[in-house]
Scaffold this motif. Structure first.
Motif, PDB file in Angstrom:
ATOM      1  N   GLN A   1     -28.251   7.725  11.001  1.00  0.00           N
ATOM      2  CA  GLN A   1     -27.273   6.777  11.527  1.00  0.00           C
ATOM      3  C   GLN A   1     -26.543   6.043  10.407  1.00  0.00           C
ATOM      4  N   LYS A   2     -26.265   6.788   9.326  1.00  0.00           N
ATOM      5  CA  LYS A   2     -25.539   6.199   8.197  1.00  0.00           C
ATOM      6  C   LYS A   2     -24.034   6.350   8.362  1.00  0.00           C
ATOM      7  N   GLU A   3     -23.628   7.296   9.205  1.00  0.00           N
ATOM      8  CA  GLU A   3     -22.207   7.552   9.370  1.00  0.00           C
ATOM      9  C   GLU A   3     -21.638   6.707  10.496  1.00  0.00           C
ATOM     10  N   GLU A   4     -20.322   6.527  10.463  1.00  0.00           N
ATOM     11  CA  GLU A   4     -19.639   5.735  11.476  1.00  0.00           C
ATOM     12  C   GLU A   4     -19.851   6.354  12.854  1.00  0.00           C
ATOM     13  N   ALA A   5     -20.169   5.491  13.825  1.00  0.00           N
ATOM     14  CA  ALA A   5     -20.368   5.976  15.188  1.00  0.00           C
ATOM     15  C   ALA A   5     -19.028   6.228  15.860  1.00  0.00           C
ATOM     16  N   GLY A   6     -18.998   7.245  16.717  1.00  0.00           N
ATOM     17  CA  GLY A   6     -17.797   7.509  17.498  1.00  0.00           C
ATOM     18  C   GLY A   6     -17.589   6.389  18.499  1.00  0.00           C
ATOM     19  N   LYS A   7     -16.452   5.744  18.466  1.00  0.00           N
ATOM     20  CA  LYS A   7     -16.192   4.594  19.333  1.00  0.00           C
ATOM     21  C   LYS A   7     -15.904   5.057  20.755  1.00  0.00           C
ATOM     22  N   GLY A   8     -16.410   4.274  21.702  1.00  0.00           N
ATOM     23  CA  GLY A   8     -16.087   4.526  23.093  1.00  0.00           C
ATOM     24  C   GLY A   8     -16.905   5.613  23.750  1.00  0.00           C
ATOM     25  N   ASN A   9     -17.790   6.264  23.029  1.00  0.00           N
ATOM     26  CA  ASN A   9     -18.558   7.347  23.621  1.00  0.00           C
ATOM     27  C   ASN A   9     -19.606   6.817  24.583  1.00  0.00           C
ATOM     28  N   LEU A  10     -19.732   7.458  25.746  1.00  0.00           N
ATOM     29  CA  LEU A  10     -20.804   7.144  26.671  1.00  0.00           C
ATOM     30  C   LEU A  10     -22.109   7.743  26.176  1.00  0.00           C
ATOM     31  N   PHE A  11     -22.015   8.791  25.360  1.00  0.00           N
ATOM     32  CA  PHE A  11     -23.177   9.430  24.767  1.00  0.00           C
ATOM     33  C   PHE A  11     -23.198   9.113  23.276  1.00  0.00           C
ATOM     34  N   ALA A  12     -24.362   8.758  22.757  1.00  0.00           N
ATOM     35  CA  ALA A  12     -24.469   8.385  21.354  1.00  0.00           C
ATOM     36  C   ALA A  12     -24.041   9.536  20.455  1.00  0.00           C
ATOM     37  N   SER A  13     -23.243   9.217  19.451  1.00  0.00           N
ATOM     38  CA  SER A  13     -22.735  10.258  18.570  1.00  0.00           C
ATOM     39  C   SER A  13     -22.194   9.639  17.303  1.00  0.00           C
ATOM     40  N   ALA A  14     -22.410  10.348  16.194  1.00  0.00           N
ATOM     41  CA  ALA A  14     -21.741   9.972  14.949  1.00  0.00           C
ATOM     42  C   ALA A  14     -20.307  10.489  15.005  1.00  0.00           C
ATOM     43  N   LYS A  15     -19.430   9.862  14.271  1.00  0.00           N
ATOM     44  CA  LYS A  15     -18.036  10.306  14.242  1.00  0.00           C
ATOM     45  C   LYS A  15     -17.923  11.575  13.407  1.00  0.00           C
ATOM     46  N   ASN A  16     -17.320  12.600  13.997  1.00  0.00           N
ATOM     47  CA  ASN A  16     -17.147  13.872  13.294  1.00  0.00           C
ATOM     48  C   ASN A  16     -15.939  13.762  12.363  1.00  0.00           C
ATOM     49  N   PRO A  17     -16.138  13.860  11.040  1.00  0.00           N
ATOM     50  CA  PRO A  17     -15.032  13.658  10.098  1.00  0.00           C
ATOM     51  C   PRO A  17     -13.970  14.752  10.152  1.00  0.00           C
ATOM     52  N   TYR A  18     -14.251  15.845  10.832  1.00  0.00           N
ATOM     53  CA  TYR A  18     -13.317  16.971  10.885  1.00  0.00           C
ATOM     54  C   TYR A  18     -12.448  16.972  12.142  1.00  0.00           C
ATOM     55  N   LEU A  19     -12.655  15.992  13.015  1.00  0.00           N
ATOM     56  CA  LEU A  19     -11.935  15.961  14.283  1.00  0.00           C
ATOM     57  C   LEU A  19     -11.177  14.658  14.477  1.00  0.00           C
ATOM     58  N   LYS A  20     -10.031  14.742  15.128  1.00  0.00           N
ATOM     59  CA  LYS A  20      -9.313  13.550  15.551  1.00  0.00           C
ATOM     60  C   LYS A  20      -9.934  13.036  16.845  1.00  0.00           C
ATOM     61  N   CYS A  21      -9.694  11.752  17.123  1.00  0.00           N
ATOM     62  CA  CYS A  21     -10.254  11.151  18.332  1.00  0.00           C
ATOM     63  C   CYS A  21      -9.148  10.637  19.244  1.00  0.00           C
ATOM     64  N   SER A  22      -9.437  10.590  20.520  1.00  0.00           N
ATOM     65  CA  SER A  22      -8.515  10.004  21.482  1.00  0.00           C
ATOM     66  C   SER A  22      -8.617   8.481  21.406  1.00  0.00           C
ATOM     67  N   GLU A  23      -7.739   7.797  22.143  1.00  0.00           N
ATOM     68  CA  GLU A  23      -7.794   6.330  22.178  1.00  0.00           C
ATOM     69  C   GLU A  23      -9.065   5.835  22.849  1.00  0.00           C
ATOM     70  N   TRP A  24      -9.696   6.699  23.602  1.00  0.00           N
ATOM     71  CA  TRP A  24     -10.967   6.365  24.246  1.00  0.00           C
ATOM     72  C   TRP A  24     -12.123   6.520  23.269  1.00  0.00           C
ATOM     73  N   GLY A  25     -11.863   7.141  22.121  1.00  0.00           N
ATOM     74  CA  GLY A  25     -12.888   7.293  21.102  1.00  0.00           C
ATOM     75  C   GLY A  25     -13.610   8.620  21.136  1.00  0.00           C
ATOM     76  N   TRP A  26     -13.186   9.511  22.026  1.00  0.00           N
ATOM     77  CA  TRP A  26     -13.838  10.816  22.109  1.00  0.00           C
ATOM     78  C   TRP A  26     -13.155  11.808  21.181  1.00  0.00           C
ATOM     79  N   SER A  27     -13.953  12.636  20.532  1.00  0.00           N
ATOM     80  CA  SER A  27     -13.402  13.657  19.645  1.00  0.00           C
ATOM     81  C   SER A  27     -12.595  14.679  20.451  1.00  0.00           C
TER      82      SER A  27
END
Length: 268
Positions: free
Chosen positions: A149-175
């Motif tokens: 859990q050292k990486e930035e968390a994906g914002k807005g996710n209903l399911f716990a997840s680290a932010k994937n650095p290779y993907l863009k995210c929607s305004e809801w925070g989902w990759s």
């Protein structure tokens, strides 16, 4: 004419959300109650599947779950293992409905967590003899697993997840991951060898009305174009048996609220 029926949706969400909290008395084993309720749902679904087939042998009964493959954040074995365990959480009840029995990893988990349901006489026979005909699921995004859990968390996710650095995210925070859609289709089909039906897929965004009342939502057009292409590749290149697709918001003005913004999934 074939009748497609989905009896259960997202049973796996019982251990992701807290909507059941008001139902418990102080001191109760909440996890055990949840898994007992899930077992009752699975048995009821098997019985309903039996009845549906007896009424009309052409009835096709399915089970729906929230899909989206879990990626390990890197090749650290602990992340790979946790990604596998995360996917198993989503697959557990699907395994029962499709394969007709609790998988060994699920039985061990419920034993370990002291949440093994009471299984009545005849339950296992019902489950074994009345499996579903197809698997349906929602797909919005993939998840990225980092046990440290050292990486930035994906914002807005209903399911716990680290932010994937290779993907863009929607305004809801989902990759936004159309290739992940193809990966998910392949993984689910490889696991179950049953026809698949995508029943939810779409992009939530803050749509801005122009003075004439129209909306320029090229971002949503791009999203659907890329995901439809991913489905096409899964079918034509990979051999996935995909029998249907419905987008979330095609005929229903469905919205989710994030802070003071309304995120719409509607296709304009």
């Amino acid at each position: 004419m074939l009748n497609f029926i989905v009896l259960l949706t997202r049973s796996c969400c019982l251990y992701h959300f807290n909507v059941t909290e008001p139902c418990f008395e102080q001191g109760e084993n909440e996890k055990a109650i949840k898994y007992q309720a899930a077992h009752h749902e699975l048995v009821a679904s098997a019985l309903a599947t039996k009845i549906a087939h007896e009424i009309d042998n052409d009835n096709k009964v399915g089970y729906m779950f929230a899909a989206g493959s879990s990626y390990p954040y890197n090749c650290k074995p602990e992340n790979v293992w946790e990604a596998l365990c995360t996917d198993r959480q989503e697959y557990l009840f699907v395994d029962v409905q499709v394969q007709g029995s609790y998988p060994s990893y699920g039985l061990k988990f419920m034993e370990r967590e002291n949440c093994m349901p009471v299984i009545e006489k005849g339950d296992l026979e019902l489950l074994a003899n009345n499996t579903v005909d197809f698997v349906s699921f929602s797909y919005y995004n993939t998840r990225c697993i980092d046990v440290d859990q050292k990486e930035e968390a994906g914002k807005g996710n209903l399911f716990a997840s680290a932010k994937n650095p290779y993907l863009k995210c929607s305004e809801w925070g989902w990759s936004i991951d159309p290739l992940g859609f193809r990966i998910t289709l392949n993984q689910v089909y490889d696991r179950y060898r049953k026809p698949l039906f995508v029943v939810e897929n779409g992009l939530g965004a803050v749509d801005v009305l122009k003075p004439n009342g129209s909306i320029d939502d090229d971002y949503r057009i791009n999203y659907h174009r890329d995901h439809i292409k991913a489905m096409k590749d899964a079918i034509e290149i990979d051999g996935v048996d995909l029998i249907g697709y419905t987008s979330w918001g095609c005929i229903d003005y469905s919205i989710l609220k994030k802070s003071t913004y309304w995120l719409t999934f509607l296709i304009h």
